[in-house]
Motif scaffolding. Structure first.
Motif: not given
Length: 777
Positions: A245-267
């Motif tokens: 993930a881009p560095q701008a989203f590094a601080a949100g990595a914990a939230a990803w991990e808690a939700s069991g999400t690895d890859a994501v697509g956002c439009v």
């Protein structure tokens, strides 16, 4: 004669062969084909390096036989290929086959083989030559193209389903199902811009496991998550793995991990005015985002945007329609409330009406009437405030209702402040109520918690400009009061105040009437003496006051003996229902008794004298009166006969039941009421009174009912007395009162007389003889 070829021709032949070989090499290189040759007579297999690489056998020792191919061919494909080879050999034809091979790294390749069977001069199959082509990438591309086409086709169904969605949660359920089916996503979220907290928060809608229910939460607009950035900037993000993930989203990595999400697509979700949110789909494992995937998700987002815009537009239309309907319903409710409050008879009924038909329109579950004591109930040293009474609905717990039943005027509650100061309060939550009373926060907070209340409102009740209390409503959740809601509650309060004013006025009137009734009843009962009991006559009397306190009347009865031994019976009803009517009744009763006793005159003359006395003594009242006299001369006594004389001044006719049990009213043209025209002569009537007869004299309260015809009441009385004629007069009176019940609308006075035979002893049921006047000879 030609001789053998000269040495000069040999180089030409070699050159042609080499040229053929060169062409073959170029062709196979260009097509990336591998070559193979199978000797069918020896099973020997010759194949080039490219073919061995396709089979994954580059570094594998070979036997040189055709069986080498089975070493790395997928087990499931070996038998089908053997069948195709056998068929091609048998038919001396062409082989076309596609199969999988297993590579040393565990991967699979797809190989397309094409061969031709060669025969000898006798037609026997002796050799097969052919090519191999690695079509793995081609087949993958074909599958992906087919899948992409199929997924795009599914969007037609998704678009149709989104077109049927009626709210945001329905859209989310459609999107969630489609994302799972089309993309294999494990999570879906709609991230939507909102005006909450000044636009600094985003509203997120996510689906629970089975997709049946949705959860709403809020995220700050600067949360380091791709979906948040997309929802605020309109930039699409396709992150293949959390670690990349881009560095701008590094601080949100914990939230990803808690939700069991690895890859994501956002439009982005967009409207004509710009970005209003984002569609985010998540995957539990890394994912490669192909251009087709990105285009598909972008199309998916466009469909979602359209659905949400349609729903919001429809919601706005419905909101306007509902607002119009709500306004109409509120107006209707106000009219119905006003009508219902007109029927309320006490404060509890007022609260029930307001709660059921009024404040429920505001979504309130509970209501409270907080009332100050009327001026007349305050003690002389009261400062004007005193103790307030609180009437509460059953929404509140019994402990809360008991705690607030009586409150001092300085108790820290909005409803008390409104009831004492006249200020109105519209509070969005319990914190706002707590803030009203600095230094007493804990009391307010604990009481609101015990009452299960968040939002509340309290509006003063005023009567003729004076604050008499407050109407307070309670909601279970926080709520911002709109201007329309505030106006509606103030209208409810105004109607409530009017109803309470009417009820309090009626209560005051009832209290005054009760005092008058107590006076009147005391006066009446003091005048209603025990009747005489002449020989062989039995009298029973009854008096029943009206159930309504306001109906204080002048009904009376009397029975007495005059100097000649005749028994006189009087039943009268002074017009009016007040203290004056009761006083006039006492005057008339005493005047008539005195005139009858002193004069010894017949009923018509007594009534005329009473009329004159009412005029001359300025009694100032009118009355219906019937005076009856039971006479018996010595000769009649010897024959066992009696005569009944009477004069009727506008009173209901007496009822006479003969010895045979047949009843008839002693009807005649009634004279004018006493006190109306004393100069008009009175008439008199007489009938025999046989032994065994029963006479019933009564006031109209016995037979008159509101809304019923008087003739029906008279018919009921005659029918009932006929059925009871064999009972004693005491029993007849008791049964009549039992049938009319306690809810009589006017006073009831009854005198019943039974005439017994002269030649038989006085029956025991008649009791002893009570005769204060001796019969004159």
């Amino acid at each position: 004669m030609e001789g053998p070829p000269t040495p000069a021709t040999a180089p030409d032949v070699v050159t042609a062969h080499e040229l053929l070989q060169a062409r073959l090499v170029v062709a196979t290189e260009a097509a990336q084909l591998g070559l193979w040759e199978w000797d069918l007579t020896t099973d020997a297999l010759e194949w080039d390096a490219r073919s061995r690489a396709m089979y994954g056998q580059t570094d594998m020792p070979l036997t040189g036989l055709v069986g080498d191919i089975n070493r790395t061919m997928h087990p499931d494909d070996q038998a089908p290929l053997a069948d195709l080879l056998a068929r091609a050999i048998a038919q001396r034809g062409t082989l076309e086959a596609e199969f999988r091979t297993l590579q040393p790294d565990g991967s699979e390749r797809v190989v397309y083989a094409r061969g031709q069977v060669l025969v000898d001069a006798h037609g026997a199959a002796v050799r097969m030559v052919g090519t191999n082509a690695d079509v793995t990438d081609l087949r993958r591309a074909q599958r992906e193209a087919a899948q992409d086409a199929e997924r795009m086709a599914r969007l037609v169904h998704v678009a149709r389903a989104l077109g049927d969605a009626e709210d945001e949660q329905a859209v989310l359920r459609v999107v969630n199902g489609a994302a799972t089916e089309v993309f294999g996503a494990s999570s879906v979220a709609l991230v939507l811009q909102t005006e909450q907290d000044g636009g600094g928060a985003l509203r997120t809608l996510t689906v629970h496991g089975d997709g049946s229910t949705a959860t709403t939460a809020h995220l700050p607009a600067d949360a380091p998550l791709p979906a948040v950035h997309t929802a605020t900037s309109g930039t699409s993000w396709f992150v293949e793995a959390r670690v990349r993930a881009p560095q701008a989203f590094a601080a949100g990595a914990a939230a990803w991990e808690a939700s069991g999400t690895d890859a994501v697509g956002c439009v982005p979700l967009e409207s004509d005015s710009g970005v209003f949110g984002a569609l985010s789909v998540g995957f539990p494992a890394p994912r490669t985002w192909r251009e087709a995937d990105r285009q598909l998700l972008t199309t998916f987002g466009s469909l979602t945007s359209q659905a949400l815009r349609r729903i919001w537009a429809r919601s706005a239309e419905l909101a306007a329609l509902h607002a119009a309907r709500r306004s109409a319903a509120q107006q209707t409710a106000l009219v119905a409330l006003a009508q219902s409050l007109e029927l309320a008879e006490d404060e509890e009924e007022v609260l029930a009406v307001v709660t059921g038909g009024g404040v429920s329109l505001l979504g309130a579950r509970g209501a409270v009437l907080c009332l100050r004591a009327p001026d007349r109930e305050r003690s002389g040293d009261d400062d004007g405030e005193g103790v307030l009474r609180a009437l509460t609905t059953s929404f509140f717990a019994d402990t809360v209702r008991a705690e607030v039943a009586e409150l001092p005027a300085d108790f820290p509650l909005p409803m008390v402040d409104a009831a004492t100061s006249g200020r109105s309060h519209f509070l969005p939550d319990s914190a706002a109520a707590v803030a009203l009373f600095p230094g007493q926060e804990q009391v307010v907070e604990e009481l609101y918690a015990a009452a299960g209340t968040q939002a509340s409102a309290a509006v003063a009740l005023t009567d003729a400009g004076v604050v008499v209390g407050s109407l307070s409503v309670a909601l279970e959740s926080a709520h911002t009061w709109t201007e329309d809601e505030q106006a509606l509650l103030q209208a409810f309060t105004s109607l409530t105040a009017t109803a309470l004013s009417r009820i309090h006025a009626q209560e005051a009137e009832r209290a005054a009437n009760a005092a008058v009734r107590r006076f009147s009843e005391t006066l009446q009962r003091s005048l209603l003496t025990r009747p005489p009991e002449p020989d062989h006559l039995h009298l029973a009397v009854r008096y029943l006051p009206a159930a309504t306190e306001a109906q204080v009347g002048g009904d009376w009865y009397d029975a007495f003996m005059v100097g000649d031994g005749a028994t006189s019976i009087v039943v009268g009803d002074v017009t009016g229902h007040d203290r004056d009517a009761a006083a006039a009744m006492g005057q008339m009763r005493n005047l008539l008794r005195g005139i009858a006793h002193v004069s010894g005159a017949e009923p018509a003359q007594v009534m005329s004298s009473l009329d004159a006395a009412v005029r001359d003594l300025d009694v100032g009242a009118m009355a219906t009166v019937v005076l009856l006299k039971v006479e018996q001369s010595p000769a009649q006594r010897a024959r066992g006969e009696r005569r009944l004389r009477w004069s009727n001044a506008g009173h209901p006719p007496p009822l006479l039941v003969g010895p045979d049990g047949r009843a008839r009213y002693l009807e005649s043209d009634p004279d004018l009421l006493v006190g109306l025209a004393p100069e008009v002569p009175r008439t008199e009537h007489e009938v025999p009174l046989p032994a065994g007869s029963t006479l019933l004299v009564f006031t109209d309260g016995l037979v008159e009912r509101r809304g019923a015809d008087l003739a029906d009441g008279l018919a009921w009385l005659a029918r009932t007395v006929e059925q009871l004629h064999d009972r004693s007069v005491e029993e007849i009176c008791d049964e009549l009162l039992a049938q009319v019940g306690d809810a009589v609308e006017d006073d009831v006075a009854i005198v019943a007389l039974r005439a017994y035979p002269e030649d038989e002893p006085r029956p025991a049921e008649a009791g002893p003889v009570i005769s204060p006047v001796s019969t004159r000879p």
